[in-house]
Design an enzyme around this catalytic site. Structure first.
Site, PDB file in Angstrom:
ATOM      1  N   ASP A 248      35.897  44.636  59.548  1.00  0.00           N
ATOM      2  CA  ASP A 248      35.804  44.127  58.183  1.00  0.00           C
ATOM      3  C   ASP A 248      37.073  44.374  57.372  1.00  0.00           C
ATOM      4  O   ASP A 248      37.668  45.454  57.444  1.00  0.00           O
ATOM      5  CB  ASP A 248      34.637  44.872  57.508  1.00  0.00           C
ATOM      6  CG  ASP A 248      34.381  44.426  56.087  1.00  0.00           C
ATOM      7  OD1 ASP A 248      33.895  43.309  55.914  1.00  0.00           O
ATOM      8  OD2 ASP A 248      34.670  45.207  55.155  1.00  0.00           O
ATOM      9  N   GLU A 321      38.725  40.462  60.671  1.00  0.00           N
ATOM     10  CA  GLU A 321      38.603  39.602  59.490  1.00  0.00           C
ATOM     11  C   GLU A 321      39.839  39.734  58.613  1.00  0.00           C
ATOM     12  O   GLU A 321      40.067  40.780  58.015  1.00  0.00           O
ATOM     13  CB  GLU A 321      37.367  39.997  58.665  1.00  0.00           C
ATOM     14  CG  GLU A 321      37.166  39.051  57.500  1.00  0.00           C
ATOM     15  CD  GLU A 321      36.481  39.649  56.279  1.00  0.00           C
ATOM     16  OE1 GLU A 321      35.859  38.903  55.530  1.00  0.00           O
ATOM     17  OE2 GLU A 321      36.606  40.873  56.063  1.00  0.00           O
TER      18      GLU A 321
HETATM   19  C1  GLC Z   1      34.380  41.635  53.891  1.00  0.00           C
HETATM   20  C2  GLC Z   1      32.950  41.230  54.074  1.00  0.00           C
HETATM   21  C3  GLC Z   1      32.305  41.045  52.744  1.00  0.00           C
HETATM   22  C4  GLC Z   1      32.353  42.357  52.007  1.00  0.00           C
HETATM   23  C5  GLC Z   1      33.782  42.884  51.932  1.00  0.00           C
HETATM   24  C6  GLC Z   1      33.807  44.318  51.499  1.00  0.00           C
HETATM   25  O1  GLC Z   1      35.114  40.653  53.299  1.00  0.00           O
HETATM   26  O2  GLC Z   1      32.869  40.097  54.882  1.00  0.00           O
HETATM   27  O3  GLC Z   1      31.000  40.575  52.846  1.00  0.00           O
HETATM   28  O4  GLC Z   1      31.833  42.200  50.722  1.00  0.00           O
HETATM   29  O5  GLC Z   1      34.440  42.834  53.162  1.00  0.00           O
HETATM   30  O6  GLC Z   1      33.386  45.172  52.523  1.00  0.00           O
END
Ligand code: GLC
Ligand code: MG
Length: 623
Positions: A248, A321
Site C-alpha cells: 500500500d 501501489e
Molecule cells: C492506499 C489505499 C487507500 C488508503 C491509503 C492509505 O492508497 O489504497 O485505500 O486509504 O492507501 O492507507
C-alpha cells in the site's frame, strides 16, 4: 547450432523486422524470439513461465465480499466459503484489502496490530482455515501490506508518543516552528486526505507526520529498527502461508532526510490550486517518490525471495501501489542488480482513459506500458480498485464486457476488482450515510468527489435479501438497487452475461497463444481497437472492440499481417448477431455499435522456412 536452425533464426529475425516495421514496434524482442522458435513446444514454454506471469488476480474488499455471521460486514469465513467461486471464474490468486486489527478510521488501512486479525473479520484461526481452504481449492492468498503508517492506536505509536527509548524514533516527530511567537507545524506539507500533514500531540508535545489521516501516523523509515520490524511482519504472514503482498501507498514511505538541525524544507506551491487544504496545494517533491523508497521495495523483495529459498514453494509476489510518474513506476520492477515488485500496478488505464477516449487513446495507453516496461518484465492490467469509481461508471456500463476482454486478451497479468466480473456499477450514497473518511473529511457540497463508498458496496451473489451478501438488517453500505438482475446466480445461467463472458475469457487465457505470445495492438480506426496474439504452431487470436455507436466494417488483413483468410468467433457479446463458432472472412468483419468479439484462426499457424501459413494437416478437420 545447426546451419538449418541458424537459417531459420535469421529468417525469423528478418520476417519479424518486416512485420514490425509496418509502423509497429517490437515490444518483447526477446520474448518474440522465443515464441517464434519452432522447437519450443508449449510444454517447454509453460515450464519456463512462473505461476503468476499469465495469472488472473482478483481483489477482494473484505468488508463487502461475503458476510458469514450476519453483522452486515464481510469476513474471512465468508471469503473462505466463496473461494470455489473464484476458482470457477478462473482466478489464480486473490489480494485481500487489510484484515488486521484496526479502529477502522480508514477501514483497515489504519493498522493497530500488523500481526493479528480484526475481530470484525475473524481470528487468526479463521485466517489459517482460509489458507487451508485456499490450498484445497487452488486459489492463492495475497495480503495487503500497509507499510507507510500504522494506526495511532498501535502499541508502537503509544510508546513513541510516551518517549519510550526503543520507540521514540519509530515515527516522524518535530517540535514545530515558532512564527511570531506562535507554534506552527514544521512544514507546509499536506495530507492526501486534506489539510496539514502534521498533527500536534499533547502528550509528547511535538507534531507527528501523517500523510493520510491523523489517525495514520507515518512510520519513520530512516530508522533501521522500523525497517526490521516491518520485514518481520512480512515474514510472519509468509510463515502463515500467504503467496505475497499488495503493498500500500509505497511512494510515501520515505520523506526527505532532515537537515543538520533536524528540520525539513517546505514544498513549493502549485499555483493553480488555491484551496490550502487540497493535497495538491504543494508539489510533493520531498514527501513522495524519494529514491530511498525504491531500495526499500528491493529490500522487501529480498525478504520474499529468501523465504522462498528456505521454504520452497511458489515464487512469492509483490504488487506495488504507486500513482507515480511512469518512469518511477517502472523502477519498482527492479534493475540489473536488484529485483523489485513482479507487478508494479499499471494504473495507466485508470489514469489516462475516460468515457470519451477513442481507439487511439486506448492504443496509446496500452502501448505506453509495453514500450516503457524494462526488458524481460511482465505487464499487468488494472481497470479498477477500491479507490476508483467502478469501471462501468467511469468508462460506460455498456463497455464493461469489452474492458474485461481487453485486460484479459493482453499479455501478462490481469487484475480484476470484485464485482467487475458481474458488471457492478457505482452506488450513490447520500452524505448522511457516507462512511469513507476521505469524504467525511470534506463537506456535503463536495464529498461525492472524494467518496470511495460507491465502489465498495456489497457483492451481489443472488436475488435474495441483501443480494445474498448478508443476513443482517442493515449492511455497512447499502446493496445496489440492481441486484435482482446483476448477480452471480442470475448471470451463471444467462449465456451472454458479463459473468459468462468473463469466464470464457479466463478459460481462453489457458491457451498457449494467450499465455506465451507477444502482442500487436492498434487503433484500426478512431472507433475500433484491435489486439492480435499470434504464436507459431498455434492459433492466432484477434480481439476487436468498437467503442462507439457506429457500425464498422473491418478488414483484418489490412490491419494485421499474417492473418488467415477466414476466422471463427470464439467470444461474442450481447451486441453481436454472430454466434460462437460462426466463421467469417477476415477482410469483411462487421462490428455493431459497442460490439466486442474475439476471433481466431480456424487452424494453427505453421511455417516452412520463411513462410507462414495456416496449414490444415491432412485428415485433420477444422477444429
Ligand atoms: C492506499 C489505499 C487507500 C488508503 C491509503 C492509505 O492508497 O489504497 O485505500 O486509504 O492507501 O492507507
Ligand atoms: Mg512515510
Amino acid at each position: 547450432m545447426t546451419p538449418r536452425r541458424l537459417l531459420l533464426y535469421l529468417l525469423v529475425a528478418i520476417c519479424g523486422g518486416v512485420v514490425y516495421a509496418s509502423g509497429f514496434p517490437n515490444y518483447h524482442a526477446h520474448f518474440d524470439f522465443v515464441a517464434w522458435d519452432k522447437h519450443r513446444t508449449a510444454e517447454k514454454l509453460d515450464a519456463a513461465q512462473k505461476w503468476w506471469q499469465s495469472a488472473a488476480i482478483y481483489q477482494i474488499y473484505p468488508r463487502s465480499f461475503k458476510d458469514s455471521d450476519g453483522d452486515g460486514v464481510g469476513d474471512l469465513k465468508g471469503i473462505a466459503e466463496q473461494l470455489p467461486y473464484l476458482k470457477e471464474i478462473g482466478i489464480a490468486a486473490t489480494w485481500i484489502s487489510p484484515i488486521y486489527t484496526s479502529p477502522m478510521a480508514d477501514f483497515g488501512y489504519d493498522v493497530a496490530n500488523f500481526t493479528n486479525i480484526d475481530s470484525v473479520f475473524g481470528t487468526l484461526d479463521d485466517f489459517d482455515a482460509l489458507i487451508a481452504k485456499s490450498r484445497e481449492v487452488g486459489v492463492k492468498i495475497i495480503l495487503d501490506f500497509v507499510p507507510n503508517h500504522s494506526s495511532d492506536e498501535h502499541e508502537w505509536f503509544k510508546k513513541s508518543a510516551a518517549g519510550d527509548k526503543d520507540y521514540k524514533d519509530f515515527y516522524v516527530w518535530h517540535p514545530g516552528r515558532m512564527v511570531n511567537g506562535t507554534r506552527q507545524p514544521p512544514t507546509n506539507w499536506r495530507s492526501v486526505f486534506r489539510g496539514s500533514a502534521w498533527q500536534w500531540h499533547a502528550e509528547r508535545k511535538e507534531y507527528y507526520l501523517h500523510q493520510f489521516l491523523s489517525k495514520q501516523p507515518d512510520l519513520n523509515y530512516r530508522n533501521p529498527k522500523v525497517r526490521a520490524a516491518m520485514s518481520d511482519v512480512l515474514r510472519f504472514w509468509l510463515r502463515r502461508g500467504v503467496t505475497g503482498f499488495r503493498v500500500d501507498a509505497v511512494p510515501f514511505a520515505f520523506e526527505i532526510a532532515p537537515d543538520a538541525n533536524g528540520n525539513w524544507p517546505d514544498e513549493p506551491r502549485n499555483d493553480w490550486v488555491v484551496d490550502p487544504d487540497d493535497y495538491n496545494y504543494v508539489k510533493h517533491i520531498y514527501t513522495a517518490d524519494q529514491p530511498e523508497t525504491l531500495h526499500l521495495v528491493y529490500e522487501w523483495r529480498r525478504v520474499l525471495d529468501e523465504f522462498q529459498k528456505e521454504n520452497g514453494g511458489d515464487e512469492r509476489v509483490m504488487l506495488t501501489e504507486a500513482y507515480s510518474p511512469l518512469d518511477v513506476v517502472m523502477k519498482y520492477y527492479g534493475n540489473e542488480t536488484a529485483e523489485g515488485a513482479q507487478m508494479p500496478f499499471n494504473f495507466l488505464m485508470i489514469n489516462w482513459l475516460s468515457n470519451d477516449s477513442d481507439a487511439y487513446h486506448f492504443a496509446e495507453t496500452v502501448n505506453a506500458w509495453l514500450q516503457n516496461m524494462p526488458e524481460g518484465r511482465t505487464a499487468n492490467w488494472v481497470i479498477g480498485n477500491h479507490d476508483q469509481n467502478r469501471v462501468g461508471s467511469r468508462l460506460g456500463a455498456d463497455r464493461i464486457d469489452m474492458l474485461n476482454m481487453l485486460t484479459n486478451m493482453l499479455p501478462g497479468v490481469s487484475i480484476s476488482y470484485y464485482g467487475d466480473e458481474i458488471g457492478m456499477t457505482d452506488v450513490w450514497i447520500p452524505w448522511n450515510d457516507t462512511q469513507d473518511p476521505s469524504a467525511c473529511h470534506t463537506n456535503p457540497d463536495i464529498y461525492e468527489k472524494f467518496s470511495r463508498d460507491p465502489e465498495r458496496t456489497p457483492f451481489q451473489w443472488s436475488d435474495a435479501e441483501n443480494a445474498g451478501f448478508s443476513t443482517a438488517n442493515k449492511t455497512w453500505l447499502p446493496v445496489a438497487d440492481n441486484y435482482k438482475t446483476v448477480n452471480v446466480q442470475h448471470e451463471r445461467v444467462a449465456p451472454l452475461s458479463h459473468l459468462n463472458i468473463y469466464k470464457q475469457l479466463h478459460a481462453l487465457r489457458n491457451e498457449s497463444t494467450l499465455r506465451h505470445s507477444s502482442v500487436e495492438l492498434k487503433a484500426i480506426n478512431q472507433n475500433v481497437l484491435g489486439v492480435k496474439r499470434m504464436l507459431l504452431n498455434d492459433y492466432t487470436y484477434v480481439f476487436l472492440m468498437n467503442l462507439f455507436d457506429s457500425t464498422e466494417q473491418v478488414d483484418l488483413t489490412q490491419a494485421f499481417d499474417n492473418l488467415p483468410y477466414e476466422v471463427e468467433y470464439v467470444i461474442v457479446t450481447p451486441q453481436s448477431t454472430a454466434k460462437k463458432g460462426d466463421t467469417v472472412k477476415s477482410d469483411g468483419l462487421k462490428l455493431l455499435p459497442k460490439e466486442a468479439v474475439v476471433v481466431r484462426s480456424t487452424t494453427k499457424l505453421t511455417t516452412t522456412v520463411g513462410y507462414f501459413a495456416y496449414y490444415v494437416p491432412k485428415n485433420e478437420k477444422h477444429k
